[in-house]
Design a protein around this motif. Structure first.
Motif, PDB file in Angstrom:
ATOM      1  N   TRP A 354     -50.332 -26.348  48.574  1.00  0.00           N
ATOM      2  CA  TRP A 354     -48.958 -25.560  48.585  1.00  0.00           C
ATOM      3  C   TRP A 354     -48.040 -26.803  49.608  1.00  0.00           C
ATOM      4  CZ3 TRP A 354     -49.525 -23.121  44.495  1.00  0.00           C
ATOM      5  CH2 TRP A 354     -50.710 -22.564  44.239  1.00  0.00           C
ATOM      6  N   LYS A 360     -54.764 -26.031  48.175  1.00  0.00           N
ATOM      7  CA  LYS A 360     -55.056 -24.967  46.743  1.00  0.00           C
ATOM      8  C   LYS A 360     -56.414 -24.706  46.475  1.00  0.00           C
ATOM      9  CE  LYS A 360     -50.916 -26.870  43.944  1.00  0.00           C
ATOM     10  NZ  LYS A 360     -50.510 -27.523  43.026  1.00  0.00           N
ATOM     11  N   ARG A 361     -57.506 -25.934  46.629  1.00  0.00           N
ATOM     12  CA  ARG A 361     -59.035 -25.635  46.694  1.00  0.00           C
ATOM     13  C   ARG A 361     -59.330 -24.742  47.698  1.00  0.00           C
ATOM     14  NH1 ARG A 361     -61.832 -27.550  42.727  1.00  0.00           N
ATOM     15  NH2 ARG A 361     -60.459 -29.174  41.775  1.00  0.00           N
ATOM     16  N   PRO A 570     -45.582 -16.951  39.586  1.00  0.00           N
ATOM     17  CA  PRO A 570     -46.371 -17.019  39.546  1.00  0.00           C
ATOM     18  C   PRO A 570     -47.220 -17.900  40.188  1.00  0.00           C
ATOM     19  CG  PRO A 570     -45.192 -15.124  38.469  1.00  0.00           C
ATOM     20  CD  PRO A 570     -44.719 -16.449  38.321  1.00  0.00           C
ATOM     21  N   GLU A 571     -48.765 -17.807  41.394  1.00  0.00           N
ATOM     22  CA  GLU A 571     -49.021 -18.474  41.059  1.00  0.00           C
ATOM     23  C   GLU A 571     -49.804 -19.092  40.212  1.00  0.00           C
ATOM     24  OE1 GLU A 571     -51.385 -18.599  45.439  1.00  0.00           O
ATOM     25  OE2 GLU A 571     -49.724 -18.223  46.531  1.00  0.00           O
ATOM     26  N   ASN A 572     -50.602 -17.960  39.744  1.00  0.00           N
ATOM     27  CA  ASN A 572     -51.631 -17.723  38.738  1.00  0.00           C
ATOM     28  C   ASN A 572     -50.997 -17.924  37.246  1.00  0.00           C
ATOM     29  OD1 ASN A 572     -50.876 -15.546  38.363  1.00  0.00           O
ATOM     30  ND2 ASN A 572     -52.479 -14.137  38.850  1.00  0.00           N
ATOM     31  N   ASP A 574     -50.018 -18.362  33.453  1.00  0.00           N
ATOM     32  CA  ASP A 574     -51.125 -19.007  32.742  1.00  0.00           C
ATOM     33  C   ASP A 574     -49.455 -19.638  31.376  1.00  0.00           C
ATOM     34  OD1 ASP A 574     -52.253 -20.173  30.956  1.00  0.00           O
ATOM     35  OD2 ASP A 574     -53.238 -18.595  29.468  1.00  0.00           O
ATOM     36  N   SER A 590     -49.916 -26.433  35.046  1.00  0.00           N
ATOM     37  CA  SER A 590     -50.438 -26.335  35.576  1.00  0.00           C
ATOM     38  C   SER A 590     -51.181 -26.826  36.693  1.00  0.00           C
ATOM     39  CB  SER A 590     -52.065 -26.125  34.166  1.00  0.00           C
ATOM     40  OG  SER A 590     -51.420 -25.424  33.517  1.00  0.00           O
ATOM     41  N   ARG A 593     -48.873 -26.405  39.731  1.00  0.00           N
ATOM     42  CA  ARG A 593     -48.600 -24.822  40.326  1.00  0.00           C
ATOM     43  C   ARG A 593     -47.397 -24.471  41.264  1.00  0.00           C
ATOM     44  NH1 ARG A 593     -53.959 -21.656  41.825  1.00  0.00           N
ATOM     45  NH2 ARG A 593     -54.514 -24.201  42.113  1.00  0.00           N
TER      46      ARG A 593
END
Length: 639
Positions: A354, A360-361, A570-572, A574, A590, A593
Motif C-alpha cells: 500500500w 497488502k498480504r 474501493p480497495e475491494n 472487482d 487487480s 489495487r
C-alpha cells in the motif's frame, strides 16, 4: 521453551539506512521500538559508495531532515567533503553531495540509536514472522527467541539470500563477507509474497599511499559552508579532496579480452543489475564507442588509507581487476586492498504494498529499502522514515501519512514502486518527478516541516524558527513588490555590470529581480530590507520571485491532479466486473489495487480509455448508492 524477548509497539528488522530511520521515527513518536540486526558493528554501514546525496537523492536527504529524520544531521557531523552540484543550472536540479567518513558515519548513527530512550538494539537474525489470521504479531530469531509487536518493519537491504560473485567464485554472503539472511527469504515466499532476484556491485578499494595523485585531477569540496540539515550550525572546514582520472583503450582491451571470465557474461549472475549504475564491463560493452570513462578516487575516511575507485564496479576475477587498475593514470602501482564483487539478493515485488508501505498480504507488516527493489542509501532512508511513521501511527490508531508526487521526491519514489513496480534496481532521478520545479533542494523545509511537526518529529523550537523564516520570506516578497526602482545612475551602472539592458521606466524591485541576470544581491545594493535577512531567506525570495510564473503553472497542474486523487477507488473493487476494460488493465489494476483514479492512471498497461471506463463505472456506482439511500430514507419516512 522459547526465550520470550518481550513485547514492543514496533519491531524493525535490519539496521541499515532504512532501518535506522524507521526505528528512530517510531521511537521519537512515542512507540517502544526494537531494532534487530545481524551485526551491531554494521549499523548504518556503507557497503558501496561512501557518500550521501547527489541529483534527486540529495533532495531526499533534505526531505528526511524536514520530516525530522536523522540522515542529514549525521552526514553533516561526519563528512569529509561537501559539494553543491549543478550550480550553473536552475534550482530544480541543484543537489548537495557529501563524501562520508564511512566509519564515523556508522559510529555516530549507532550512538544516536543507543541514546534514544524508546529504542532497544539487539543483535540477532530474524528467521520467521509470527503471523496469525493474516496479521503479523512479531518475529522469531535464529536462536529461537520470540519478540512480540503490534507492527513489524522489514529493512533487510541486500541480505536476503545474498550471494557474492567474484570471477568464477560464488558463495552465500551479505555485503563485505557478512552473514546473509536465508531462512527469512524462504519464509516470505512461504507467506505468498512474489519475489525477484536483483544484483548490485562494488568496485575495488586501493591503498592511498600507492596512488600517484600527480597524474589525476584534484576535486575539492566547496569553500562555502554547506549542510543537509536545517538544524546544522557547525560546519566542517577541513575537507579532504577526491581525485579524477580516466580509463583508456588499454583498460578497455583488458576488459574485452576477459569478458568470458566475467560472471555477467558467463551466465553465473541471474539477478538484474541497475541500469543507471552499470559495472565497468557493462559500460565497455554498451558504450564501446567511448575511448574513456571517468574514475573518481574517493577516500573512505579520515583514519584509513582505503580509497574507493568509483566508476570501476566489477565482478571480474581478482587478477584481471589488478591488471586493469594498473592501466589507469595514477593507479599504475596501486595496491588493491579489497576486490570488487557482485552481490545477488531477493527483493519483494513492490506492487504488493500500500502507499503506507504496509504489505497488502499481511496486516501490520511493513517493508522499506532495498527489499522493495530500490538502490541507494538515500532511497532506503526515505522509505524507512515513512514506514516507521506509518507503523507507529497504526499502533497509535492514527491515520497514515502518505506523501504525494507534488509534495516530495519521497512521494514520487514510493508511488513509482507501488504503482509501476520495477524490473531492475530502482534509482531516483530528477526526470521521474513531473513537478520537479516544486521539489527543490532549497524548499524541502517549506514543503514538509509543518507535517513533521504535526507527526511529532519536529519540536516546537524548530517549528518556531521555521515560522520565523517563512514570515521573513513572505514579508520581503511583499516589500519588493511595493518597492519602486526608478531609472538613475546607480541602477543603470548595476544593470550594465551584470550584463542587463538599461531601465527606461520605474518598476517594482520584484519585476527587476525577474530579469535572469539580476540577483537578490544586486537588488540589495539598491534597496535594503528593514531587518537583516539570512542567506536562506534571500535565496528563497529570489527563487520564488524569479520563477513565479513557472511555479504557478505547476501548481495549477497539481490542483488538477488532486481532483483525480480525490476520486477514490474501493480497495475491494472487482475489476473483472467492469465491462469494456481491457484484459491487461483488469489484470494490472487487480494486482496493484490503486486507491484513487490518479494512481490508477499511472499503472503500467492502463490506457486513458480504461480510465474513462473506470470513471463512468465509479460514477454509476455512486449514483446508485445515492438512489438506494434516498429510497431507504423514503421508506423510513413512510413508516
Amino acid at each position: 521453551m522459547r526465550y520470550q524477548g518481550g513485547e514492543y509497539d514496533v519491531i524493525v528488522i535490519g539496521a541499515g539506512h532504512a532501518g535506522v530511520e524507521a526505528g528512530l521515527a517510531a521511537a521519537r513518536m512515542g512507540s517502544k521500538t526494537l531494532i534487530l540486526t545481524l551485526n551491531l558493528d554494521a549499523v548504518a554501514y556503507m557497503p558501496c559508495n561512501p557518500s550521501v546525496g547527489g541529483p534527486a537523492k540529495g533532495i531526499v536527504v533534505r526531505e528526511i531532515d524536514a520530516l525530522g529524520g536523522e540522515m542529514g544531521r549525521n552526514i553533516d557531523k561526519t563528512h569529509i567533503q561537501m559539494r553543491m552540484l549543478n550550480t550553473g543550472k536552475g534550482p530544480a536540479v541543484r543537489a548537495l553531495r557529501a563524501q562520508a567518513d564511512k566509519f564515523m558515519y556508522q559510529h555516530e548513527m549507532k550512538k544516536t540509536l543507543e541514546d534514544e530512550p524508546n529504542i532497544q538494539l539487539h543483535q540477532g537474525m530474524v528467521e520467521r514472522l509470527i503471523v496469525e489470521n493474516g496479521i503479523c504479531h512479531g518475529v522469531v530469531t535464529q536462536a529461537g527467541a520470540e519478540f512480540k509487536a503490534k507492527s513489524v518493519v522489514i529493512t533487510t537491504g541486500t541480505y536476503l539470500r545474498g550471494k557474492v560473485i567474484l570471477g568464477d567464485l560464488s558463495y552465500e554472503s551479505g555485503p563485505n563477507n557478512s552473514k546473509p539472511s536465508v531462512n527469512l527469504a524462504y519464509h516470505l515466499k512461504e507467506l505468498g509474497f512474489d519475489m525477484v532476484r536483483f544484483k548490485t556491485g562494488t568496485p575495488p578499494r586501493v591503498n592511498s599511499r600507492s596512488i600517484d595523485y600527480d597524474k589525476t585531477e584534484k576535486q575539492p569540496g566547496d569553500e562555502e559552508p554547506r549542510a543537509f540539515s536545517y538544524t546544522t550550525t557547525k560546519y566542517i572546514t577541513d575537507q579532504l579532496p577526491c581525485w579524477l582520472t580516466y580509463t583508456n583503450e588499454q583498460t578497455h582491451e583488458i576488459i574485452n579480452n576477459n569478458l568470458t571470465r566475467s560472471p555477467m557474461y558467463s551466465g553465473m549472475i541471474e539477478g538484474t543489475g541497475p541500469r543507471y549504475c552499470p559495472s565497468i564491463e557493462d559500460k565497455i560493452v554498451r558504450f564501446n564507442d567511448k575511448p574513456r570513462h571517468q574514475i573518481f578516487l574517493e577516500p573512505e575516511g579520515r583514519h584509513t588509507s582505503e580509497v574507493y575507485v568509483q566508476g570501476l564496479s566489477t565482478s571480474l576475477p581478482e587478477d584481471t581487476q589488478e591488471e586493469m587498475l594498473r592501466t589507469v593514470p595514477g593507479l599504475e602501482n596501486a595496491r588493491m586492498m579489497r576486490s570488487g564483487y557482485a552481490i545477488e539478493y531477493d527483493s519483494i515485488v513492490p506492487t504488493q504494498l500500500w502507499p503506507t508501505l504496509e504489505t497488502k498480504r499481511i496486516e501490520n507488516l511493513f517493508t522499506a529499502g532495498q527489499i522493495n527493489g530500490t538502490s541507494g542509501y538515500e532511497e532506503a532512508a526515505g522509505q524507512g522514515i515513512m514506514a516507521g511513521i506509518n507503523a507507529a501511527r497504526k499502533v497509535q490508531g492514527q491515520e497514515p501519512v502518505i506523501l504525494d508526487r507534488s509534495q516530495a521526491y519521497i512521494g514520487v519514489l514510493i508511488d513509482d514502486l507501488i504503482t509501476k513496480g520495477t524490473n531492475e534496481p530502482y534509482r531516483l532521478l530528477t526526470s521521474r518527478a513531473e513537478y520537479r520545479l516544486l521539489l527543490r533542494h532549497d524548499n524541502a523545509d517549506l514543503r514538509l516541516t509543518e507535517l513533521g511537526h504535526e507527526i511529532g518529529l519536529i519540536d516546537d523550537d524548530r517549528k518556531k524558527q521555521f515560522d520565523e523564516k517563512n514570515a521573513a520570506i513572505s514579508s520581503e516578497i511583499k516589500r519588493l513588490s511595493k518597492q519602486i526602482i526608478k531609472p538613475g545612475e546607480e541602477v543603470q551602472t548595476m544593470l550594465e555590470n551584470v550584463g542587463s539592458s538599461s531601465l527606461n521606466d520605474a518598476v517594482s524591485a520584484s519585476v527587476l529581480l525577474k530579469r535572469p541576470e539580476v540577483s537578490y544581491n544586486d537588488i540589495e545594493t539598491l534597496t535594503t530590507a528593514p531587518e537583516p535577512l539570512s542567506e536562506e531567506v534571500k535565496e528563497q525570495v529570489e527563487i520564488q520571485i524569479k520563477y513565479e510564473g513557472y511555479i504557478a503553472k505547476q501548481l495549477e497542474q497539481v490542483d488538477k491532479l488532486k481532483k483525480m486523487e480525490n476520486k477514490k477507488i474501493p480497495e475491494n473493487l472487482d475489476y473483472d466486473a467492469i465491462n469494456g476494460l481491457a484484459i491487461e488493465a483488469k489484470q494490472k489494476l487487480s494486482e496493484v489495487r490503486p486507491l484513487s483514479v490518479a494512481q490508477a492512471s499511472r499503472v503500467s498497461g492502463v490506457n486513458p480509455s480504461d480510465i474513462s471506463i473506470l470513471l463512468v463505472y465509479l460514477e454509476q456506482g455512486r449514483l446508485q448508492r445515492v438512489d438506494e439511500n434516498a429510497s431507504s430514507q423514503a421508506i423510513g419516512d413512510r413508516e
